[in-house]
Design an enzyme around this catalytic site. Sequence first.
Site, PDB file in Angstrom:
ATOM      1  N   LYS A 140       1.051  -1.295  -0.336  1.00  0.00           N
ATOM      2  CA  LYS A 140       0.057   0.428  -0.499  1.00  0.00           C
ATOM      3  C   LYS A 140       1.089   1.392  -0.266  1.00  0.00           C
ATOM      4  O   LYS A 140       0.436   2.227  -0.213  1.00  0.00           O
ATOM      5  CB  LYS A 140      -0.882  -0.152   1.203  1.00  0.00           C
ATOM      6  CG  LYS A 140      -1.773  -0.832   0.892  1.00  0.00           C
ATOM      7  CD  LYS A 140      -3.228  -1.007   2.518  1.00  0.00           C
ATOM      8  CE  LYS A 140      -4.478  -1.575   2.405  1.00  0.00           C
ATOM      9  NZ  LYS A 140      -4.700  -1.599   4.241  1.00  0.00           N
ATOM     10  N   ASP A 162       7.447  -5.034  -9.437  1.00  0.00           N
ATOM     11  CA  ASP A 162       7.942  -3.574  -9.712  1.00  0.00           C
ATOM     12  C   ASP A 162       7.840  -1.768 -10.140  1.00  0.00           C
ATOM     13  O   ASP A 162       8.482  -1.312  -9.626  1.00  0.00           O
ATOM     14  CB  ASP A 162       7.184  -3.646 -11.627  1.00  0.00           C
ATOM     15  CG  ASP A 162       5.797  -3.787 -12.045  1.00  0.00           C
ATOM     16  OD1 ASP A 162       5.461  -4.215 -10.527  1.00  0.00           O
ATOM     17  OD2 ASP A 162       5.161  -3.317 -12.850  1.00  0.00           O
ATOM     18  N   ILE A 204       5.155 -14.048  -7.311  1.00  0.00           N
ATOM     19  CA  ILE A 204       4.584 -15.137  -8.472  1.00  0.00           C
ATOM     20  C   ILE A 204       4.547 -14.681  -9.417  1.00  0.00           C
ATOM     21  O   ILE A 204       4.931 -15.692 -10.393  1.00  0.00           O
ATOM     22  CB  ILE A 204       3.147 -16.152  -7.271  1.00  0.00           C
ATOM     23  CG1 ILE A 204       2.253 -14.329  -7.139  1.00  0.00           C
ATOM     24  CG2 ILE A 204       3.995 -16.097  -5.817  1.00  0.00           C
ATOM     25  CD1 ILE A 204       0.471 -15.622  -7.228  1.00  0.00           C
ATOM     26  N   ASP A 205       4.121 -13.514  -9.918  1.00  0.00           N
ATOM     27  CA  ASP A 205       4.053 -12.974 -10.813  1.00  0.00           C
ATOM     28  C   ASP A 205       4.809 -13.672 -12.581  1.00  0.00           C
ATOM     29  O   ASP A 205       4.149 -13.932 -13.156  1.00  0.00           O
ATOM     30  CB  ASP A 205       2.942 -12.012 -10.947  1.00  0.00           C
ATOM     31  CG  ASP A 205       2.000 -11.859 -10.195  1.00  0.00           C
ATOM     32  OD1 ASP A 205       1.255 -12.717 -10.124  1.00  0.00           O
ATOM     33  OD2 ASP A 205       2.118 -10.558 -10.402  1.00  0.00           O
ATOM     34  N   ARG A 257      -1.195 -11.121 -12.354  1.00  0.00           N
ATOM     35  CA  ARG A 257      -1.956  -9.661 -12.834  1.00  0.00           C
ATOM     36  C   ARG A 257      -1.755 -10.005 -14.306  1.00  0.00           C
ATOM     37  O   ARG A 257      -2.787 -10.787 -15.332  1.00  0.00           O
ATOM     38  CB  ARG A 257      -1.089  -8.769 -12.793  1.00  0.00           C
ATOM     39  CG  ARG A 257      -1.122  -8.821 -10.708  1.00  0.00           C
ATOM     40  CD  ARG A 257      -0.517  -7.561 -10.359  1.00  0.00           C
ATOM     41  NE  ARG A 257       0.763  -7.012 -11.462  1.00  0.00           N
ATOM     42  CZ  ARG A 257       1.942  -6.125 -10.773  1.00  0.00           C
ATOM     43  NH1 ARG A 257       1.642  -5.125 -10.513  1.00  0.00           N
ATOM     44  NH2 ARG A 257       3.196  -6.006 -11.278  1.00  0.00           N
ATOM     45  N   GLU A 315      -6.064 -14.460 -13.639  1.00  0.00           N
ATOM     46  CA  GLU A 315      -7.471 -13.737 -13.204  1.00  0.00           C
ATOM     47  C   GLU A 315      -7.134 -12.639 -14.463  1.00  0.00           C
ATOM     48  O   GLU A 315      -8.324 -11.945 -14.477  1.00  0.00           O
ATOM     49  CB  GLU A 315      -6.378 -13.112 -12.250  1.00  0.00           C
ATOM     50  CG  GLU A 315      -5.476 -12.421 -12.228  1.00  0.00           C
ATOM     51  CD  GLU A 315      -4.586 -11.792 -10.712  1.00  0.00           C
ATOM     52  OE1 GLU A 315      -5.174 -12.216  -9.507  1.00  0.00           O
ATOM     53  OE2 GLU A 315      -3.482 -11.488 -10.440  1.00  0.00           O
ATOM     54  N   ARG A 323     -18.237 -25.529 -12.695  1.00  0.00           N
ATOM     55  CA  ARG A 323     -17.807 -24.599 -11.282  1.00  0.00           C
ATOM     56  C   ARG A 323     -16.392 -24.366 -11.534  1.00  0.00           C
ATOM     57  O   ARG A 323     -15.264 -24.865 -12.018  1.00  0.00           O
ATOM     58  CB  ARG A 323     -17.841 -26.231 -10.285  1.00  0.00           C
ATOM     59  CG  ARG A 323     -18.825 -26.974 -10.588  1.00  0.00           C
ATOM     60  CD  ARG A 323     -19.747 -26.179  -9.564  1.00  0.00           C
ATOM     61  NE  ARG A 323     -21.324 -26.461  -8.547  1.00  0.00           N
ATOM     62  CZ  ARG A 323     -22.341 -27.069  -9.361  1.00  0.00           C
ATOM     63  NH1 ARG A 323     -22.080 -26.326 -10.571  1.00  0.00           N
ATOM     64  NH2 ARG A 323     -23.655 -27.633  -9.539  1.00  0.00           N
ATOM     65  N   GLN A 379      -1.928 -20.033  -3.412  1.00  0.00           N
ATOM     66  CA  GLN A 379      -0.247 -19.419  -4.199  1.00  0.00           C
ATOM     67  C   GLN A 379       0.755 -19.312  -4.120  1.00  0.00           C
ATOM     68  O   GLN A 379       1.865 -19.169  -4.044  1.00  0.00           O
ATOM     69  CB  GLN A 379      -0.918 -18.843  -5.464  1.00  0.00           C
ATOM     70  CG  GLN A 379      -1.815 -19.320  -6.924  1.00  0.00           C
ATOM     71  CD  GLN A 379      -2.157 -18.824  -8.027  1.00  0.00           C
ATOM     72  OE1 GLN A 379      -1.920 -18.234  -8.602  1.00  0.00           O
ATOM     73  NE2 GLN A 379      -3.454 -17.780  -7.085  1.00  0.00           N
TER      74      GLN A 379
HETATM   75  O1  F6P Z   1       1.320  -9.452  -7.686  1.00  0.00           O
HETATM   76  C1  F6P Z   1       1.272 -10.667  -6.689  1.00  0.00           C
HETATM   77  C2  F6P Z   1      -0.505 -10.281  -6.905  1.00  0.00           C
HETATM   78  O2  F6P Z   1      -0.422 -12.035  -6.070  1.00  0.00           O
HETATM   79  C3  F6P Z   1      -0.908 -10.900  -8.375  1.00  0.00           C
HETATM   80  O3  F6P Z   1      -1.052 -12.005  -8.721  1.00  0.00           O
HETATM   81  C4  F6P Z   1      -2.633 -10.091  -7.649  1.00  0.00           C
HETATM   82  O4  F6P Z   1      -3.242 -10.064  -8.416  1.00  0.00           O
HETATM   83  C5  F6P Z   1      -2.379  -9.690  -6.639  1.00  0.00           C
HETATM   84  O5  F6P Z   1      -0.551  -9.646  -6.013  1.00  0.00           O
HETATM   85  C6  F6P Z   1      -2.921  -9.833  -5.587  1.00  0.00           C
HETATM   86  O6  F6P Z   1      -2.739  -8.554  -3.901  1.00  0.00           O
HETATM   87  P1  F6P Z   1      -3.580  -8.245  -3.242  1.00  0.00           P
HETATM   88  O7  F6P Z   1      -2.810  -8.805  -2.167  1.00  0.00           O
HETATM   89  O8  F6P Z   1      -3.473  -6.414  -2.811  1.00  0.00           O
HETATM   90  O9  F6P Z   1      -4.938  -9.349  -2.935  1.00  0.00           O
END
Ligand code: F6P
Length: 374
Positions: free
Chosen positions: A74, A116, A139-140, A184, A235, A282, A290
Amino acid sequence: MIKRIGILTSGGDCSGLNAVIESVVKTANENGIEVYGFKMGYDGLYSNDYMVLDSKNTDLIGEKGGSILGNSNKTNLFNYITVQSDGSIKKIDVHEKALENLKKDEIDAMVIVGGDGSMTSARDFMRAGVNVVCVPKTIDNDVPSTDQSFGYATAVDRIRDALRAIRTTGESHNRIMILEVMGRGAGWLALEGGLSACADAILIPEIEYDIVKLREFLIERYKKGEKSTILCVSEGAKPRGGEITAQINHKYPDSVKLGGVGALLAKELEDLVAPVTGQEVRSTNLAYIQRGGDTNSFDIVLGYKYGSSAVRAILDNEFGKMVSLRGNKIKLVDLVDVVGDGPTGETSKGGRHNVTQDSDLLIAAKAMGIYFGD
Ligand code: F6P
Protein backbone atom coordinates in the site's frame (compact mmCIF):
# COMPACT_ATOMS: atom_id res chain seq x y z
CA MET A 1 33.35 1.22 3.79
CA ILE A 2 30.00 -0.51 4.33
CA LYS A 3 29.22 -1.14 8.02
CA ARG A 4 25.46 -1.43 8.16
CA ILE A 5 22.80 -2.25 5.57
CA GLY A 6 19.01 -2.35 5.68
CA ILE A 7 16.58 -4.76 4.06
CA LEU A 8 12.83 -4.54 3.46
CA THR A 9 10.28 -6.83 1.78
CA SER A 10 7.70 -4.84 -0.15
CA GLY A 11 4.60 -5.61 -2.26
CA GLY A 12 2.53 -8.78 -1.94
CA ASP A 13 4.28 -11.62 -0.13
CA CYS A 14 5.44 -14.83 -1.79
CA SER A 15 7.49 -17.91 -1.06
CA GLY A 16 11.25 -17.36 -0.78
CA LEU A 17 11.26 -13.98 0.99
CA ASN A 18 12.72 -15.49 4.15
CA ALA A 19 15.39 -17.31 2.12
CA VAL A 20 16.54 -13.95 0.70
CA ILE A 21 16.57 -12.42 4.20
CA GLU A 22 18.52 -15.36 5.67
CA SER A 23 21.12 -15.24 2.95
CA VAL A 24 21.50 -11.45 3.05
CA VAL A 25 22.08 -11.62 6.82
CA LYS A 26 24.56 -14.51 6.67
CA THR A 27 26.55 -13.02 3.80
CA ALA A 28 26.59 -9.55 5.35
CA ASN A 29 27.53 -10.74 8.85
CA GLU A 30 30.37 -12.83 7.44
CA ASN A 31 31.74 -9.65 5.91
CA GLY A 32 31.43 -7.72 9.18
CA ILE A 33 28.27 -5.88 8.11
CA GLU A 34 25.30 -5.38 10.42
CA VAL A 35 21.75 -5.77 9.03
CA TYR A 36 18.64 -3.84 10.03
CA GLY A 37 15.34 -5.34 8.85
CA PHE A 38 12.66 -2.67 8.27
CA LYS A 39 9.16 -3.95 8.97
CA MET A 40 6.12 -3.89 6.69
CA GLY A 41 7.95 -2.78 3.55
CA TYR A 42 8.41 0.94 3.03
CA ASP A 43 6.14 1.65 6.04
CA GLY A 44 8.99 0.57 8.33
CA LEU A 45 11.37 2.95 6.60
CA TYR A 46 8.89 5.79 7.14
CA SER A 47 8.23 5.03 10.83
CA ASN A 48 11.79 3.78 11.49
CA ASP A 49 10.41 0.45 12.67
CA TYR A 50 13.21 -2.12 12.36
CA MET A 51 14.75 -5.16 14.01
CA VAL A 52 18.42 -6.03 14.06
CA LEU A 53 18.80 -9.27 12.12
CA ASP A 54 21.47 -11.82 12.95
CA SER A 55 22.24 -15.49 12.46
CA LYS A 56 20.16 -16.40 15.54
CA ASN A 57 16.88 -14.78 14.50
CA THR A 58 17.22 -15.77 10.83
CA ASP A 59 18.68 -19.28 11.09
CA LEU A 60 16.73 -21.78 8.92
CA ILE A 61 13.90 -19.34 8.17
CA GLY A 62 14.43 -19.93 4.40
CA GLU A 63 11.82 -22.63 4.01
CA LYS A 64 9.02 -20.72 5.76
CA GLY A 65 6.42 -18.83 3.72
CA GLY A 66 5.70 -15.13 4.20
CA SER A 67 8.32 -12.68 5.44
CA ILE A 68 9.51 -12.35 9.05
CA LEU A 69 9.63 -8.60 8.32
CA GLY A 70 6.06 -8.39 6.99
CA ASN A 71 4.89 -7.01 3.65
CA SER A 72 2.84 -4.07 2.46
CA ASN A 73 1.71 -3.22 -1.06
CA LYS A 74 0.00 0.00 0.00
CA THR A 75 2.98 2.31 0.41
CA ASN A 76 4.78 4.53 -2.06
CA LEU A 77 6.58 7.17 0.05
CA PHE A 78 6.93 9.44 -3.01
CA ASN A 79 3.18 9.30 -3.59
CA TYR A 80 1.91 8.51 -0.11
CA ILE A 81 -1.84 7.89 -0.01
CA THR A 82 -3.73 9.70 2.77
CA VAL A 83 -7.49 9.48 3.27
CA GLN A 84 -9.01 12.90 4.06
CA SER A 85 -11.87 13.46 6.54
CA ASP A 86 -14.35 13.70 3.64
CA GLY A 87 -13.17 10.26 2.39
CA SER A 88 -11.24 11.66 -0.57
CA ILE A 89 -7.70 10.51 -1.30
CA LYS A 90 -4.69 12.83 -1.29
CA LYS A 91 -1.20 11.81 -2.34
CA ILE A 92 1.82 13.48 -0.71
CA ASP A 93 5.60 13.04 -0.92
CA VAL A 94 6.95 11.87 2.46
CA HIS A 95 10.20 10.24 1.36
CA GLU A 96 12.36 12.82 3.22
CA LYS A 97 11.28 11.21 6.49
CA ALA A 98 12.74 7.89 5.30
CA LEU A 99 15.97 9.63 4.27
CA GLU A 100 16.26 11.14 7.77
CA ASN A 101 15.76 7.71 9.34
CA LEU A 102 18.38 6.11 7.10
CA LYS A 103 20.84 8.86 8.09
CA LYS A 104 20.02 8.58 11.79
CA ASP A 105 20.39 4.77 11.66
CA GLU A 106 23.65 5.10 9.68
CA ILE A 107 22.47 2.73 6.96
CA ASP A 108 25.04 2.60 4.15
CA ALA A 109 22.93 0.68 1.63
CA MET A 110 19.48 -0.88 1.26
CA VAL A 111 18.42 -4.23 -0.18
CA ILE A 112 14.89 -3.75 -1.54
CA VAL A 113 13.03 -6.99 -2.18
CA GLY A 114 9.94 -6.39 -4.30
CA GLY A 115 8.16 -6.35 -7.64
CA ASP A 116 7.98 -3.56 -10.23
CA GLY A 117 6.15 -1.04 -8.00
CA SER A 118 8.56 -1.53 -5.10
CA MET A 119 11.55 -1.32 -7.42
CA THR A 120 10.24 1.92 -8.92
CA SER A 121 10.36 3.38 -5.41
CA ALA A 122 13.87 1.91 -5.02
CA ARG A 123 14.89 3.76 -8.19
CA ASP A 124 13.42 6.96 -6.73
CA PHE A 125 15.39 6.47 -3.50
CA MET A 126 18.49 5.89 -5.62
CA ARG A 127 17.83 9.27 -7.28
CA ALA A 128 17.58 10.75 -3.76
CA GLY A 129 21.09 9.44 -3.01
CA VAL A 130 20.40 6.08 -1.33
CA ASN A 131 22.60 3.12 -2.29
CA VAL A 132 20.10 0.46 -3.37
CA VAL A 133 20.27 -3.08 -4.72
CA CYS A 134 17.01 -4.85 -5.61
CA VAL A 135 15.87 -8.47 -5.62
CA PRO A 136 12.98 -9.43 -7.99
CA LYS A 137 10.04 -10.90 -6.06
CA THR A 138 6.65 -11.93 -7.40
CA ILE A 139 4.66 -15.06 -8.06
CA ASP A 140 3.55 -13.43 -11.34
CA ASN A 141 7.04 -13.69 -12.92
CA ASP A 142 6.30 -10.44 -14.76
CA VAL A 143 9.49 -8.54 -13.82
CA PRO A 144 11.52 -7.79 -16.96
CA SER A 145 15.30 -8.38 -17.29
CA THR A 146 15.26 -11.67 -15.36
CA ASP A 147 14.27 -15.18 -16.40
CA GLN A 148 12.56 -15.77 -13.09
CA SER A 149 11.54 -14.00 -9.92
CA PHE A 150 11.55 -16.07 -6.75
CA GLY A 151 8.12 -17.19 -5.49
CA TYR A 152 6.95 -18.17 -8.95
CA ALA A 153 8.12 -21.80 -8.89
CA THR A 154 6.34 -22.53 -5.59
CA ALA A 155 3.13 -20.93 -6.91
CA VAL A 156 3.34 -23.13 -10.03
CA ASP A 157 3.58 -26.20 -7.75
CA ARG A 158 0.45 -25.07 -5.87
CA ILE A 159 -1.43 -24.65 -9.18
CA ARG A 160 -0.38 -28.10 -10.34
CA ASP A 161 -1.57 -29.69 -7.07
CA ALA A 162 -4.90 -27.84 -7.30
CA LEU A 163 -5.47 -28.81 -10.94
CA ARG A 164 -4.78 -32.47 -10.20
CA ALA A 165 -7.32 -32.41 -7.37
CA ILE A 166 -9.87 -30.60 -9.50
CA ARG A 167 -9.45 -33.15 -12.28
CA THR A 168 -10.57 -36.11 -10.15
CA THR A 169 -13.69 -34.39 -8.82
CA GLY A 170 -14.47 -32.98 -12.28
CA GLU A 171 -14.20 -36.44 -13.81
CA SER A 172 -16.50 -37.95 -11.17
CA HIS A 173 -19.22 -35.43 -11.99
CA ASN A 174 -18.64 -35.04 -15.75
CA ARG A 175 -18.14 -31.34 -15.10
CA ILE A 176 -16.26 -28.51 -16.73
CA MET A 177 -13.88 -27.28 -14.03
CA ILE A 178 -12.24 -23.84 -14.00
CA LEU A 179 -9.26 -22.91 -11.83
CA GLU A 180 -8.58 -19.17 -11.65
CA VAL A 181 -4.97 -18.30 -10.83
CA MET A 182 -3.07 -15.07 -10.24
CA GLY A 183 -0.55 -13.35 -12.50
CA ARG A 184 -1.92 -9.83 -13.10
CA GLY A 185 -1.28 -8.96 -16.77
CA ALA A 186 1.08 -11.91 -17.36
CA GLY A 187 0.01 -15.47 -18.11
CA TRP A 188 3.07 -17.35 -16.82
CA LEU A 189 1.40 -18.89 -13.77
CA ALA A 190 -1.58 -20.23 -15.72
CA LEU A 191 0.65 -21.37 -18.56
CA GLU A 192 3.32 -23.22 -16.59
CA GLY A 193 0.93 -24.44 -13.88
CA GLY A 194 -1.58 -25.56 -16.50
CA LEU A 195 1.06 -27.28 -18.63
CA SER A 196 2.55 -29.10 -15.62
CA ALA A 197 -0.87 -30.64 -14.86
CA CYS A 198 -1.89 -31.04 -18.53
CA ALA A 199 -4.96 -28.81 -18.28
CA ASP A 200 -7.21 -29.14 -21.34
CA ALA A 201 -7.40 -25.38 -21.91
CA ILE A 202 -5.45 -22.39 -20.61
CA LEU A 203 -6.64 -18.79 -20.88
CA ILE A 204 -4.00 -16.07 -20.46
CA PRO A 205 -4.03 -12.26 -20.80
CA GLU A 206 -1.70 -12.39 -23.80
CA ILE A 207 -4.19 -14.43 -25.89
CA GLU A 208 -7.75 -13.07 -25.83
CA TYR A 209 -10.30 -15.87 -25.80
CA ASP A 210 -13.22 -16.20 -28.20
CA ILE A 211 -16.26 -17.34 -26.24
CA VAL A 212 -17.93 -18.84 -29.31
CA LYS A 213 -14.86 -20.94 -30.13
CA LEU A 214 -14.46 -21.91 -26.49
CA ARG A 215 -18.05 -23.18 -26.49
CA GLU A 216 -17.38 -25.19 -29.66
CA PHE A 217 -14.20 -26.65 -28.15
CA LEU A 218 -16.08 -27.83 -25.05
CA ILE A 219 -18.97 -29.34 -27.01
CA GLU A 220 -16.58 -31.08 -29.42
CA ARG A 221 -14.67 -32.62 -26.52
CA TYR A 222 -17.90 -33.87 -24.98
CA LYS A 223 -18.99 -35.41 -28.27
CA LYS A 224 -15.63 -37.20 -28.53
CA GLY A 225 -16.29 -38.79 -25.15
CA GLU A 226 -14.30 -36.39 -22.94
CA LYS A 227 -16.99 -35.83 -20.36
CA SER A 228 -14.91 -33.50 -18.17
CA THR A 229 -12.72 -30.54 -19.11
CA ILE A 230 -10.18 -28.67 -17.00
CA LEU A 231 -9.52 -24.99 -17.71
CA CYS A 232 -6.70 -23.03 -16.04
CA VAL A 233 -7.56 -19.33 -16.29
CA SER A 234 -5.38 -16.30 -15.51
CA GLU A 235 -7.03 -13.60 -13.42
CA GLY A 236 -6.08 -11.19 -16.23
CA ALA A 237 -7.65 -13.24 -19.05
CA LYS A 238 -10.18 -11.36 -21.14
CA PRO A 239 -12.56 -12.08 -24.02
CA ARG A 240 -11.69 -10.88 -27.52
CA GLY A 241 -12.38 -7.15 -27.63
CA GLY A 242 -13.64 -7.25 -24.02
CA GLU A 243 -12.45 -6.13 -20.61
CA ILE A 244 -10.53 -7.69 -17.72
CA THR A 245 -12.52 -8.55 -14.58
CA ALA A 246 -11.35 -6.15 -11.87
CA GLN A 247 -12.30 -3.77 -9.11
CA ILE A 248 -10.80 -0.34 -8.58
CA ASN A 249 -9.48 0.55 -5.12
CA HIS A 250 -7.68 3.90 -4.93
CA LYS A 251 -6.25 3.10 -1.50
CA TYR A 252 -3.53 1.08 -3.25
CA PRO A 253 -0.72 2.47 -5.44
CA ASP A 254 -1.84 -0.18 -7.97
CA SER A 255 -5.55 0.62 -7.88
CA VAL A 256 -6.61 -2.22 -10.23
CA LYS A 257 -7.48 -5.36 -8.23
CA LEU A 258 -7.96 -8.31 -10.56
CA GLY A 259 -10.10 -11.34 -9.82
CA GLY A 260 -13.42 -12.99 -10.58
CA VAL A 261 -13.04 -13.96 -14.24
CA GLY A 262 -13.32 -17.68 -13.36
CA ALA A 263 -16.72 -17.29 -11.68
CA LEU A 264 -18.05 -15.10 -14.52
CA LEU A 265 -16.83 -17.51 -17.14
CA ALA A 266 -18.39 -20.48 -15.31
CA LYS A 267 -21.80 -18.83 -15.44
CA GLU A 268 -21.41 -17.82 -19.07
CA LEU A 269 -20.16 -21.23 -20.21
CA GLU A 270 -22.83 -23.15 -18.32
CA ASP A 271 -25.50 -21.08 -20.08
CA LEU A 272 -23.84 -21.81 -23.44
CA VAL A 273 -22.80 -25.45 -23.05
CA ALA A 274 -25.30 -27.10 -20.68
CA PRO A 275 -28.21 -26.96 -23.17
CA VAL A 276 -26.12 -29.21 -25.47
CA THR A 277 -24.07 -31.41 -23.12
CA GLY A 278 -25.94 -31.10 -19.84
CA GLN A 279 -22.64 -30.35 -18.11
CA GLU A 280 -22.36 -28.15 -15.05
CA VAL A 281 -19.48 -25.70 -14.81
CA ARG A 282 -17.72 -25.02 -11.48
CA SER A 283 -15.04 -22.48 -10.71
CA THR A 284 -12.40 -22.39 -7.97
CA ASN A 285 -10.26 -19.34 -7.25
CA LEU A 286 -6.87 -20.53 -5.94
CA ALA A 287 -6.08 -16.98 -4.75
CA TYR A 288 -3.66 -16.63 -1.80
CA ILE A 289 -2.90 -20.36 -1.57
CA GLN A 290 -0.46 -19.57 -4.39
CA ARG A 291 1.45 -17.16 -2.16
CA GLY A 292 1.43 -18.89 1.23
CA GLY A 293 2.81 -22.03 2.83
CA ASP A 294 6.18 -23.71 2.60
CA THR A 295 8.67 -22.73 -0.07
CA ASN A 296 9.84 -25.30 -2.62
CA SER A 297 13.51 -26.18 -3.07
CA PHE A 298 13.92 -24.11 -6.26
CA ASP A 299 12.70 -20.91 -4.60
CA ILE A 300 14.71 -21.50 -1.41
CA VAL A 301 17.88 -21.91 -3.45
CA LEU A 302 17.05 -19.01 -5.81
CA GLY A 303 16.37 -16.84 -2.72
CA TYR A 304 19.75 -17.82 -1.25
CA LYS A 305 21.50 -17.06 -4.55
CA TYR A 306 19.74 -13.70 -4.94
CA GLY A 307 20.37 -12.67 -1.31
CA SER A 308 24.09 -13.45 -1.32
CA SER A 309 24.52 -11.79 -4.74
CA ALA A 310 22.77 -8.64 -3.52
CA VAL A 311 25.27 -8.32 -0.65
CA ARG A 312 28.19 -9.01 -2.99
CA ALA A 313 26.91 -6.21 -5.24
CA ILE A 314 26.92 -3.86 -2.25
CA LEU A 315 30.49 -4.91 -1.34
CA ASP A 316 31.49 -4.16 -4.96
CA ASN A 317 29.78 -0.73 -4.87
CA GLU A 318 27.40 -1.86 -7.62
CA PHE A 319 24.41 0.29 -6.70
CA GLY A 320 21.21 1.02 -8.63
CA LYS A 321 21.12 -2.63 -9.76
CA MET A 322 18.78 -5.60 -9.62
CA VAL A 323 20.07 -9.15 -9.23
CA SER A 324 18.75 -11.24 -12.08
CA LEU A 325 18.69 -14.86 -13.24
CA ARG A 326 19.95 -15.33 -16.78
CA GLY A 327 20.20 -18.97 -17.83
CA ASN A 328 21.76 -20.50 -14.75
CA LYS A 329 23.84 -17.46 -13.79
CA ILE A 330 23.07 -14.57 -11.48
CA LYS A 331 23.82 -11.23 -13.15
CA LEU A 332 23.40 -7.58 -12.22
CA VAL A 333 21.17 -5.38 -14.37
CA ASP A 334 20.52 -1.64 -14.17
CA LEU A 335 17.39 -0.81 -12.24
CA VAL A 336 16.32 1.76 -14.82
CA ASP A 337 16.36 -0.97 -17.47
CA VAL A 338 13.87 -2.88 -15.32
CA VAL A 339 11.45 -0.14 -14.23
CA GLY A 340 12.20 2.58 -16.77
CA ASP A 341 13.46 6.11 -16.21
CA GLY A 342 10.06 7.76 -15.71
CA PRO A 343 9.09 10.56 -13.34
CA THR A 344 9.75 10.05 -9.62
CA GLY A 345 6.72 8.70 -7.73
CA GLU A 346 4.97 7.33 -10.80
CA THR A 347 4.27 3.65 -11.35
CA SER A 348 6.78 1.72 -13.45
CA LYS A 349 6.77 2.22 -17.19
CA GLY A 350 9.55 -0.29 -17.63
CA GLY A 351 7.41 -2.83 -19.44
CA ARG A 352 6.40 -6.27 -18.36
CA HIS A 353 7.80 -9.74 -18.89
CA ASN A 354 4.98 -11.36 -20.85
CA VAL A 355 4.28 -14.60 -22.64
CA THR A 356 4.99 -14.25 -26.36
CA GLN A 357 4.24 -16.49 -29.34
CA ASP A 358 7.85 -17.74 -29.30
CA SER A 359 7.90 -18.55 -25.56
CA ASP A 360 9.10 -22.15 -25.16
CA LEU A 361 6.36 -22.83 -22.63
CA LEU A 362 3.64 -21.76 -25.04
CA ILE A 363 5.13 -23.78 -27.87
CA ALA A 364 5.36 -26.87 -25.62
CA ALA A 365 1.79 -26.41 -24.34
CA LYS A 366 0.43 -26.16 -27.89
CA ALA A 367 2.42 -29.24 -28.87
CA MET A 368 0.74 -31.07 -25.98
CA GLY A 369 -2.62 -30.22 -27.52
CA ILE A 370 -3.64 -27.62 -24.93
CA TYR A 371 -6.22 -25.16 -26.25
CA PHE A 372 -5.80 -21.39 -25.68
CA GLY A 373 -9.29 -20.15 -26.45
CA ASP A 374 -8.35 -18.33 -29.67
O1 F6P B 1 1.46 -9.37 -7.74
C1 F6P B 1 1.24 -10.47 -6.94
C2 F6P B 1 -0.23 -10.68 -6.74
O2 F6P B 1 -0.37 -11.85 -5.96
C3 F6P B 1 -1.05 -10.76 -8.04
O3 F6P B 1 -0.90 -11.98 -8.68
C4 F6P B 1 -2.42 -10.43 -7.55
O4 F6P B 1 -3.22 -9.85 -8.56
C5 F6P B 1 -2.14 -9.41 -6.47
O5 F6P B 1 -0.83 -9.62 -6.04
C6 F6P B 1 -3.07 -9.49 -5.29
O6 F6P B 1 -2.73 -8.50 -4.39
P1 F6P B 1 -3.40 -8.27 -2.97
O7 F6P B 1 -2.49 -8.93 -1.96
O8 F6P B 1 -3.42 -6.78 -2.81
O9 F6P B 1 -4.77 -8.86 -3.00
